[in-house]
Design a protein around this motif. Sequence first.
Motif, PDB file in Angstrom:
ATOM      1  N   LEU A  35       0.821  -1.208   0.000  1.00 26.35           N
ATOM      2  CA  LEU A  35       0.000   0.000   0.000  1.00 26.35           C
ATOM      3  C   LEU A  35       0.857   1.261   0.000  1.00 26.35           C
ATOM      4  CD1 LEU A  35      -2.657  -1.027   2.683  1.00 26.35           C
ATOM      5  CD2 LEU A  35      -2.827  -1.226   0.198  1.00 26.35           C
ATOM      6  N   ASP A  36       1.983   1.220   0.688  1.00 26.42           N
ATOM      7  CA  ASP A  36       2.844   2.401   0.788  1.00 26.42           C
ATOM      8  C   ASP A  36       4.265   1.966   1.121  1.00 26.42           C
ATOM      9  OD1 ASP A  36       3.266   5.190   0.723  1.00 26.42           O
ATOM     10  OD2 ASP A  36       3.180   5.292   2.907  1.00 26.42           O
ATOM     11  N   SER A  37       5.228   2.573   0.473  1.00 24.96           N
ATOM     12  CA  SER A  37       6.637   2.317   0.760  1.00 24.96           C
ATOM     13  C   SER A  37       7.377   3.642   0.629  1.00 24.96           C
ATOM     14  CB  SER A  37       7.205   1.296  -0.221  1.00 24.96           C
ATOM     15  OG  SER A  37       8.577   1.094   0.040  1.00 24.96           O
ATOM     16  N   ARG A  38       7.947   4.082   1.740  1.00 20.39           N
ATOM     17  CA  ARG A  38       8.646   5.377   1.723  1.00 20.39           C
ATOM     18  C   ARG A  38       9.937   5.295   2.511  1.00 20.39           C
ATOM     19  NH1 ARG A  38       3.996   9.999   1.930  1.00 20.39           N
ATOM     20  NH2 ARG A  38       2.601   8.883   0.549  1.00 20.39           N
ATOM     21  N   HIS A  39      10.847   6.169   2.116  1.00 20.87           N
ATOM     22  CA  HIS A  39      12.153   6.274   2.757  1.00 20.87           C
ATOM     23  C   HIS A  39      12.165   7.592   3.528  1.00 20.87           C
ATOM     24  CE1 HIS A  39      16.739   6.675   2.284  1.00 20.87           C
ATOM     25  NE2 HIS A  39      16.447   5.965   3.341  1.00 20.87           N
TER      26      HIS A  39
ATOM     27  N   ILE B  67       3.038  -4.033   8.803  1.00 26.78           N
ATOM     28  CA  ILE B  67       3.915  -2.861   8.704  1.00 26.78           C
ATOM     29  C   ILE B  67       5.334  -3.354   8.946  1.00 26.78           C
ATOM     30  CG2 ILE B  67       4.542  -0.617   9.667  1.00 26.78           C
ATOM     31  CD1 ILE B  67       1.623  -0.353  10.580  1.00 26.78           C
ATOM     32  N   ASN B  68       6.227  -3.023   8.033  1.00 25.29           N
ATOM     33  CA  ASN B  68       7.626  -3.429   8.127  1.00 25.29           C
ATOM     34  C   ASN B  68       8.496  -2.168   8.128  1.00 25.29           C
ATOM     35  OD1 ASN B  68       9.732  -5.322   8.184  1.00 25.29           O
ATOM     36  ND2 ASN B  68      10.020  -5.128   5.982  1.00 25.29           N
ATOM     37  N   VAL B  69       9.337  -2.022   9.149  1.00 21.76           N
ATOM     38  CA  VAL B  69      10.206  -0.848   9.268  1.00 21.76           C
ATOM     39  C   VAL B  69      11.648  -1.333   9.377  1.00 21.76           C
ATOM     40  CG1 VAL B  69      10.744   1.216  10.591  1.00 21.76           C
ATOM     41  CG2 VAL B  69       8.393   0.409  10.481  1.00 21.76           C
ATOM     42  N   VAL B  70      12.501  -0.837   8.471  1.00 22.04           N
ATOM     43  CA  VAL B  70      13.916  -1.208   8.473  1.00 22.04           C
ATOM     44  C   VAL B  70      14.751   0.050   8.700  1.00 22.04           C
ATOM     45  CG1 VAL B  70      15.794  -2.193   7.118  1.00 22.04           C
ATOM     46  CG2 VAL B  70      13.496  -3.127   6.901  1.00 22.04           C
TER      47      VAL B  70
ATOM     48  N   GLY C 247      18.522   3.400  15.183  1.00 21.12           N
ATOM     49  CA  GLY C 247      17.234   3.995  15.489  1.00 21.12           C
ATOM     50  C   GLY C 247      16.285   3.005  16.108  1.00 21.12           C
ATOM     51  N   ILE C 248      15.175   3.526  16.627  1.00 22.14           N
ATOM     52  CA  ILE C 248      14.183   2.707  17.302  1.00 22.14           C
ATOM     53  C   ILE C 248      12.800   3.084  16.766  1.00 22.14           C
ATOM     54  CG2 ILE C 248      13.184   2.064  19.514  1.00 22.14           C
ATOM     55  CD1 ILE C 248      15.854   3.108  20.754  1.00 22.14           C
ATOM     56  N   PRO C 249      12.139   2.184  16.014  1.00 23.33           N
ATOM     57  CA  PRO C 249      10.773   2.444  15.569  1.00 23.33           C
ATOM     58  C   PRO C 249       9.767   1.913  16.577  1.00 23.33           C
ATOM     59  CG  PRO C 249      11.625   0.523  14.447  1.00 23.33           C
ATOM     60  CD  PRO C 249      12.726   1.024  15.353  1.00 23.33           C
ATOM     61  N   SER C 250       8.622   2.585  16.694  1.00 22.07           N
ATOM     62  CA  SER C 250       7.549   2.089  17.557  1.00 22.07           C
ATOM     63  C   SER C 250       6.204   2.469  16.942  1.00 22.07           C
ATOM     64  CB  SER C 250       7.678   2.635  18.975  1.00 22.07           C
ATOM     65  OG  SER C 250       7.616   4.040  18.974  1.00 22.07           O
TER      66      SER C 250
ATOM     67  N   PHE D   5      15.164   5.470   7.725  1.00 20.89           N
ATOM     68  CA  PHE D   5      14.239   4.346   7.812  1.00 20.89           C
ATOM     69  C   PHE D   5      13.531   4.107   6.489  1.00 20.89           C
ATOM     70  CE2 PHE D   5      14.495   5.470  12.293  1.00 20.89           C
ATOM     71  CZ  PHE D   5      14.455   4.231  12.919  1.00 20.89           C
ATOM     72  N   GLN D   6      13.255   2.842   6.204  1.00 23.92           N
ATOM     73  CA  GLN D   6      12.393   2.429   5.100  1.00 23.92           C
ATOM     74  C   GLN D   6      11.136   1.855   5.735  1.00 23.92           C
ATOM     75  OE1 GLN D   6      12.981   2.736   1.744  1.00 23.92           O
ATOM     76  NE2 GLN D   6      10.946   1.927   1.346  1.00 23.92           N
ATOM     77  N   VAL D   7       9.967   2.431   5.411  1.00 25.38           N
ATOM     78  CA  VAL D   7       8.695   1.991   5.979  1.00 25.38           C
ATOM     79  C   VAL D   7       7.837   1.411   4.852  1.00 25.38           C
ATOM     80  CG1 VAL D   7       6.610   2.702   7.200  1.00 25.38           C
ATOM     81  CG2 VAL D   7       8.800   3.741   7.793  1.00 25.38           C
TER      82      VAL D   7
END
Length: 108
Positions: free
Chosen positions: A34-38, A64-67, A73-76, A101-103
């Motif tokens: 649905l969405d992929s952004r840097h 949801i995948n966050v790299v 970094g720390i995603p939440s 981050f790549q989300v």
Amino acid sequence: MKHFFAFAVLATVLALVASDHASWGGRQAYDRLLDSRHYTKGSKLLQVVTMDVHYNGAYNITMINVVDRAKCGIPSLRSGGPGSRQATIHLKSLRGKSLDFQVEIYGR
């Protein structure tokens, strides 16, 4: 000796908390991207850099995948996520580091 043990435990906990990858939900058959952004944001001297990412879509989110490309970094997940049509993800860097981050958001 007591201080060394306390330091070792603290270092282990910090290494586990400072994750470079996070994933919520799971991909299923017929899911689509649905969405992929840097997302990037420069570092600030001795400060923590933060950013909130908002997604609002027409389809239900399944994963949801966050790299973290910078590995510091720390995603939440703040709100929404799998099972809903919106999500707010909080991205946070370590002190003095930048965000990179790549989300990716999957759903159907």
